[in-house]
Design an enzyme around this catalytic site. Sequence first.
Site, PDB file in Angstrom:
ATOM      1  N   GLU A   1      56.601  47.492  44.949  1.00  0.00           N
ATOM      2  CA  GLU A   1      55.724  46.817  43.985  1.00  0.00           C
ATOM      3  C   GLU A   1      54.700  45.903  44.645  1.00  0.00           C
ATOM      4  O   GLU A   1      53.631  45.643  44.084  1.00  0.00           O
ATOM      5  CB  GLU A   1      56.542  46.025  42.965  1.00  0.00           C
ATOM      6  CG  GLU A   1      57.327  46.886  41.982  1.00  0.00           C
ATOM      7  CD  GLU A   1      58.701  47.293  42.508  1.00  0.00           C
ATOM      8  OE1 GLU A   1      58.999  47.006  43.702  1.00  0.00           O
ATOM      9  OE2 GLU A   1      59.473  47.892  41.739  1.00  0.00           O
TER      10      GLU A   1
ATOM     11  N   PHE B   1      71.090  41.999  32.920  1.00  0.00           N
ATOM     12  CA  PHE B   1      70.782  42.827  34.082  1.00  0.00           C
ATOM     13  C   PHE B   1      69.270  42.861  34.341  1.00  0.00           C
ATOM     14  O   PHE B   1      68.492  43.130  33.429  1.00  0.00           O
ATOM     15  CB  PHE B   1      71.309  44.245  33.873  1.00  0.00           C
ATOM     16  CG  PHE B   1      70.989  45.164  35.024  1.00  0.00           C
ATOM     17  CD1 PHE B   1      71.479  44.902  36.295  1.00  0.00           C
ATOM     18  CD2 PHE B   1      70.169  46.262  34.848  1.00  0.00           C
ATOM     19  CE1 PHE B   1      71.169  45.728  37.370  1.00  0.00           C
ATOM     20  CE2 PHE B   1      69.843  47.089  35.920  1.00  0.00           C
ATOM     21  CZ  PHE B   1      70.348  46.818  37.189  1.00  0.00           C
ATOM     22  N   GLN B   2      68.894  42.593  35.552  1.00  0.00           N
ATOM     23  CA  GLN B   2      67.495  42.563  35.984  1.00  0.00           C
ATOM     24  C   GLN B   2      66.639  41.581  35.181  1.00  0.00           C
ATOM     25  O   GLN B   2      65.449  41.798  34.990  1.00  0.00           O
ATOM     26  CB  GLN B   2      66.879  43.971  35.958  1.00  0.00           C
ATOM     27  CG  GLN B   2      67.513  44.866  37.010  1.00  0.00           C
ATOM     28  CD  GLN B   2      66.765  46.141  37.256  1.00  0.00           C
ATOM     29  OE1 GLN B   2      66.130  46.684  36.356  1.00  0.00           O
ATOM     30  NE2 GLN B   2      66.827  46.640  38.484  1.00  0.00           N
TER      31      GLN B   2
ATOM     32  N   LYS C   1      61.612  44.543  26.437  1.00  0.00           N
ATOM     33  CA  LYS C   1      61.803  45.961  26.126  1.00  0.00           C
ATOM     34  C   LYS C   1      61.817  46.221  24.617  1.00  0.00           C
ATOM     35  O   LYS C   1      61.212  47.182  24.132  1.00  0.00           O
ATOM     36  CB  LYS C   1      63.105  46.436  26.757  1.00  0.00           C
ATOM     37  CG  LYS C   1      63.299  47.934  26.710  1.00  0.00           C
ATOM     38  CD  LYS C   1      64.492  48.360  27.543  1.00  0.00           C
ATOM     39  CE  LYS C   1      64.595  49.889  27.585  1.00  0.00           C
ATOM     40  NZ  LYS C   1      65.729  50.328  28.412  1.00  0.00           N
TER      41      LYS C   1
ATOM     42  N   MET D   1      48.512  36.878  66.850  1.00  0.00           N
ATOM     43  CA  MET D   1      47.954  35.573  66.521  1.00  0.00           C
ATOM     44  C   MET D   1      48.976  34.462  66.783  1.00  0.00           C
ATOM     45  O   MET D   1      48.630  33.382  67.263  1.00  0.00           O
ATOM     46  CB  MET D   1      47.485  35.547  65.066  1.00  0.00           C
ATOM     47  CG  MET D   1      46.737  34.289  64.675  1.00  0.00           C
ATOM     48  SD  MET D   1      45.324  33.975  65.749  1.00  0.00           S
ATOM     49  CE  MET D   1      44.009  34.718  64.792  1.00  0.00           C
TER      50      MET D   1
HETATM   51  C1  TPP Z   1      53.756  37.653  55.366  1.00  0.00           C
HETATM   52  C2  TPP Z   1      53.364  36.865  56.551  1.00  0.00           C
HETATM   53  N1  TPP Z   1      54.311  36.469  57.442  1.00  0.00           N
HETATM   54  C3  TPP Z   1      53.952  35.757  58.530  1.00  0.00           C
HETATM   55  C4  TPP Z   1      52.664  35.410  58.754  1.00  0.00           C
HETATM   56  C5  TPP Z   1      52.261  34.589  59.987  1.00  0.00           C
HETATM   57  N2  TPP Z   1      51.400  35.379  60.846  1.00  0.00           N
HETATM   58  C6  TPP Z   1      50.056  35.249  60.841  1.00  0.00           C
HETATM   59  S1  TPP Z   1      49.296  36.298  61.864  1.00  0.00           S
HETATM   60  C7  TPP Z   1      50.758  36.939  62.390  1.00  0.00           C
HETATM   61  C8  TPP Z   1      50.808  38.026  63.420  1.00  0.00           C
HETATM   62  C9  TPP Z   1      50.289  39.306  62.903  1.00  0.00           C
HETATM   63  O1  TPP Z   1      50.611  40.300  63.834  1.00  0.00           O
HETATM   64  P1  TPP Z   1      49.828  41.648  63.881  1.00  0.00           P
HETATM   65  O2  TPP Z   1      49.801  42.281  62.547  1.00  0.00           O
HETATM   66  O3  TPP Z   1      50.373  42.484  64.984  1.00  0.00           O
HETATM   67  O4  TPP Z   1      48.334  41.181  64.165  1.00  0.00           O
HETATM   68  P2  TPP Z   1      47.691  40.640  65.539  1.00  0.00           P
HETATM   69  O5  TPP Z   1      47.580  39.153  65.404  1.00  0.00           O
HETATM   70  O6  TPP Z   1      48.565  41.049  66.670  1.00  0.00           O
HETATM   71  O7  TPP Z   1      46.352  41.280  65.579  1.00  0.00           O
HETATM   72  C10 TPP Z   1      51.819  36.317  61.750  1.00  0.00           C
HETATM   73  C11 TPP Z   1      53.245  36.617  61.991  1.00  0.00           C
HETATM   74  C12 TPP Z   1      51.716  35.815  57.784  1.00  0.00           C
HETATM   75  N3  TPP Z   1      50.428  35.494  57.878  1.00  0.00           N
HETATM   76  N4  TPP Z   1      52.089  36.557  56.721  1.00  0.00           N
END
Ligand code: TPP
Lengths: 579, 179
Positions: free
Chosen positions: A49, A111-112, A161, A482
């Site tokens: 979803e 439920f749910q 529902k 990042m």
């Molecule tokens: C749902 C979620 N969890 C954690 C983060 C924290 N976060 C920001 S950028 C990042 C790394 C993303 O990794 P990747 O998709 O490999 O991108 P890259 O920076 O390597 O290009 C994380 C963990 C986030 N923004 N969103």
Amino acid sequence: MQLTGAQALIKSLEQEAVEVMFGLPGGAILPVYDPLIDSSIRHILVRHEQGAGHMAEGYAHATGRPGVAMVTSGPAATNIVTPLCDAYMDSIPIVVITGQVPYANIGTDAFQECDTVGITMPVTKHNWLVTDSQDIPRIVREAFHVATTGRPGPVLVDVPKDIANQTMDWYWPDSIDLPGYKPTTKGHSKQIKDAARLMSQSKRPVIYAGGGILKARAAEALKELVELTGFPVVTTLMARGAFPDDHELCLGMPGMHGNYTAVTSMQQADLLIALGSRFDDRVTGKVGAFAPEAKIIHVDIDPAELGKVRRPDVPIVGDCRRVIEELVKAVSSDKAKHEDDEAAWPSLDEWHTRLKEWQRDFPLVYEQTEGGPLKPQFCVDQLRDHTPDDTIVVSGVGQHQMWASQRWKFNHPYTFVNSGGLGTMGFAVPAAIGAKVGCPSRMVWAIDGDGCFQMTAQELVTAASERIPIKVAILNNAYLGMVRQWQELFYEERYSEVYLSPDLPDYVKWAEAMGCEGIRVDHAEEVEPAIEKANAIDDRPVVIDFRTDYREKVYPMVPAGHSNDEIILDPAHDSFGER
Amino acid sequence: MAATGDIQHHIYSITVENKFGVLSRVAGLFARRGFNIVSLAVSPTEDERFSRMTIVVDAASAPLEQVTKQLHKLIPVIKVMELHPDDAVERELMLVTVKAEVDTRSQITELASIFEARIEDVGFEAITIQVAGRPDKLDAITDLLTPFGIVELQRTGQIALPKLSRSQQRLRAVKTRGA
Ligand SMILES: Cc1ncc(C[n+]2csc(CCOP(=O)(O)OP(=O)(O)O)c2C)c(N)n1
Ligand SMILES: [Mg+2]
């Protein structure tokens, strides 16, 4: 005409000209999925979803029309909370329909059952629990109205529902009665005159264009204003494409990873004209040190944005397009009126020259050496140069997002779709699907991270089975890049839980297993052929696994909480020479 | 309960649609934005479609303008007025049960009459008093009753309406919508 609540719901969506919805059925929403079979509305069956919500967002981003998602109660409703919050932060109009347990069972831990309206209250512009099937057409009409007018945003309608099964007398409301909801769209004329006056005095103006420009479909109006005034423009992450990057007055993206000229022009400006932007901390850096000498004109349709972060000298509540059009008139007449006034509308030559010098001296840099590791920026540049000008780019969140925003040339509005406010990893694949569904004749490329891709990749199964031929470029640096960058720079290179591995999963095999074409690219010379191959495929999605250099960092960078004056350039900047 | 008289506060009189869930929307907004509520009272109005909420907010936690603007963004909120304490009729009701032995009872009833409070219930060892008035009046009688021993105390939270204008009003009517 007697209809069930479910039939009335579907008919109401048809009345709202909904052509497509994204969803996944379950117990509580079963009654609504039955009349859907006989409806003209296309339904796209998602695999999770969250995907439905992001697809609705991608659709709305790209088309400007509200995206619609429909899911069942409980876990399905909680699964869609992230997209709702994402849409709330980025002001994206989506309408989410959720099933709910029968009305009499609400509160019994059935439920749910979950308190969907309660859970989603802080992440929707408004939400409704339907308590009578007779209310359905009215509520649907209100829901679309609220989602798409004023400051757009997500709304949710929760349908028990038994209410869906209850009969009602069909009607379609010809008006909307929401006494507490009357967005101001027309700017105050005196404020607009004051704004023009302030503009006439400025020697170092910058137009700070935000996502509101796109929401208001004000890109044309903005261009007119820029051409009339010669004021340079920065486009925020949410406004990339709102003003063409190729225009000589476009300075590109400001903020934490903005380019030097965009960031510094704002710092040194004597006037900022904020149009549909909200002084987000990723743009301002340390607020107290942001644009210290600038007077502020702030235009926004949401009065609560004016003065929330920075007190404007001239606040204008209104729809960006209408206000900019009025500004254009006000500026023209101010110019005419003060023709003989030496001080009014001074020459901006000096300012333009300074900006050009910064652009020359502080460009974005990287170096792709022959035989050296594949640079992510090189991949983005190649994609940019080997795809149509109106390609829709959808990104995830992380380094790859910043490189996509920095390096692409966005010359058309609605060509960059990304998660700005919430920064939702996993946004790209489903949002790209939504964008492609909304704009089937356009090429849609997702630029994703390896980490992000793993969060929602299963929606490629949706894309393959529904024949939605999106293309995904994974900038696979084997890291949560990042986060790694922050650990490298601010935690003494103590890397904690950021390594992902370049080949677990095997992205090519995974793509193939999901009915997509999978391509692996390890070296620079393979980049262009891979892109050309992907571009030629139009009957299924394509995934390219670009194995990029994990050491590459995003520059420039303003460390969080610091002043934008402390912008850090790429340490290797000087050795690159001119590019 | 925190006394309302002695801290910097704003009084909001909010007209809302009389629908379920509106209170939780308003309360949720305050919680999410970090605004502290000192007291809150909700009641029907002369028009059955609407309810009125009187919310007293700790001014230090809540920038006046942001509270008003954020409240306006809630769809069922029709009108928001910030009432300046000098320009509002503010009232609050308090019930207080205080220990009253034979030897102290008359002192307590005397105190009650000074404050125009009413004796609502009398037991062998305690009496319950009802007192209405401005919050600082309730604070004052509470202080004076404390030495006798307060058994239980309940305040309604403030309700307020603008003073009727005989001269220029300082009511800051924050107009429906707009800056
Ligand atoms: C749902 C979620 N969890 C954690 C983060 C924290 N976060 C920001 S950028 C990042 C790394 C993303 O990794 P990747 O998709 O490999 O991108 P890259 O920076 O390597 O290009 C994380 C963990 C986030 N923004 N969103
Ligand atoms: Mg990565």
